[in-house]
Design an enzyme around this catalytic site. Structure first.
Site, PDB file in Angstrom:
ATOM      1  N   ILE A 160     -40.493 -28.163 -35.242  1.00  0.00           N
ATOM      2  CA  ILE A 160     -41.255 -26.696 -34.650  1.00  0.00           C
ATOM      3  C   ILE A 160     -40.262 -26.431 -33.475  1.00  0.00           C
ATOM      4  O   ILE A 160     -40.596 -27.145 -32.323  1.00  0.00           O
ATOM      5  CB  ILE A 160     -42.604 -26.926 -34.509  1.00  0.00           C
ATOM      6  N   GLU A 161     -39.510 -25.174 -33.274  1.00  0.00           N
ATOM      7  CA  GLU A 161     -38.738 -25.115 -32.262  1.00  0.00           C
ATOM      8  C   GLU A 161     -39.190 -23.878 -31.432  1.00  0.00           C
ATOM      9  O   GLU A 161     -39.304 -22.791 -31.879  1.00  0.00           O
ATOM     10  CB  GLU A 161     -37.295 -24.921 -32.883  1.00  0.00           C
ATOM     11  N   VAL A 162     -39.121 -24.124 -30.028  1.00  0.00           N
ATOM     12  CA  VAL A 162     -39.334 -23.068 -29.191  1.00  0.00           C
ATOM     13  C   VAL A 162     -40.608 -22.184 -29.600  1.00  0.00           C
ATOM     14  O   VAL A 162     -40.222 -21.111 -29.608  1.00  0.00           O
ATOM     15  CB  VAL A 162     -37.945 -22.404 -28.773  1.00  0.00           C
TER      16      VAL A 162
END
Length: 268
Positions: A160-162
């Protein structure tokens, strides 16, 4: 104390109990360092995963090969074939940012899949480029729908990115996925950085969530200057006649040499 390589079931059982550590490594040296440092999860290149020396370097790290194949426009069949090869090479799971249909196909073949939500670099055009996703209620709902789709497709984990930390935490509490945070806060199940950022090897832009622990770029620069200096000295020694010296060559008995010269003098 010796540790065993975790299984998917182990990682699921740890959800909400402790934060796991994950690194992206690209060499056997980095893999060995991660193993000896006690890193839990590794993202690795296909080449590294297929190297028979990898498990000697990192026997107990949970290894997830990255998405190089998928980024080259592979079909579901090609991705499946590659995943089977990687699993046979001791991959514990595969990362896949392809369609839910492809992820479901991998899961149907009992291949553990780690998906991706939030800022997905290969799909970032759909969310406005390389920037945070989930800062509005609408885009936070998008991340939630991405997570639920991965659950339904059979993935066991997702990067789960940025994504805003509060949003990621709220989603993680309501999801069965092992959520691996890249700049999404401590409310997930693992923290993920690239070794090149941790080691200070990245000469370009560092993402906001990166933390640099060493400055190996400076050390590499120093070593490169030492290489150049050594090569210059070597070339200079050749030009001056200092190399090769007597101790660098093999001698021959004077009598034997005279016999050889007599032989040569009789040759046409």
């Amino acid at each position: 104390m010796a540790r065993n390589r975790p299984t998917v079931a182990d990682l699921r059982a740890l959800k909400g109990k402790r934060q796991l550590s994950k690194l992206r490594v690209t060499s056997l040296e980095e893999a060995e360092a991660a193993e000896r440092a006690g890193i839990d999860l590794l993202s690795v290149t296909y080449a590294l995963m297929l190297d028979p020396r990898f498990r000697d370097a990192a026997p107990t790290c949970f290894a997830v090969p990255g998405d190089e194949y998928g980024m080259m426009g592979a079909t579901s069949d090609e991705i499946l074939r590659t995943a089977v090869k990687l699993k046979a090479a001791s991959a514990d799971a595969v990362y896949c940012s392809a369609s839910d249909r492809t992820i479901r196909r991998l899961a149907d073949e009992h291949i553990p899949v780690c998906g991706h939500v939030g800022l997905i670099p290969t799909h970032s055009t759909w969310t406005g480029g390389f920037k945070a996703v989930g800062k509005t209620a609408e885009t936070a709902e998008l991340v939630w729908r991405q997570v639920k789709a991965l659950e339904q497709a059979g993935a066991f984990a997702a990067e789960i990115e940025v994504v805003p930390a509060e949003v990621a935490s709220a989603i993680s509490r309501r999801s069965s996925l092992v959520l691996i945070s890249m700049g999404a806060g401590a409310g997930c199940d693992a923290q993920y950085l690239f070794a090149e950022d941790v080691l200070g090897l990245n000469r370009g832009h560092y993402p906001r969530h990166a933390k640099v622990y060493r400055n190996l770029a400076a050390e590499h620069d120093r070593i490169q200057q030492e290489r150049i200096a050594a090569f210059k000295e070597y070339a200079g020694d050749i030009a001056s006649g200092a190399y090769p010296a007597a101790n660098h060559v093999i001698g021959v008995d004077a009598g034997e040499m005279r016999k050889f010269e007599d032989f040569l003098s009789g040759q046409a």
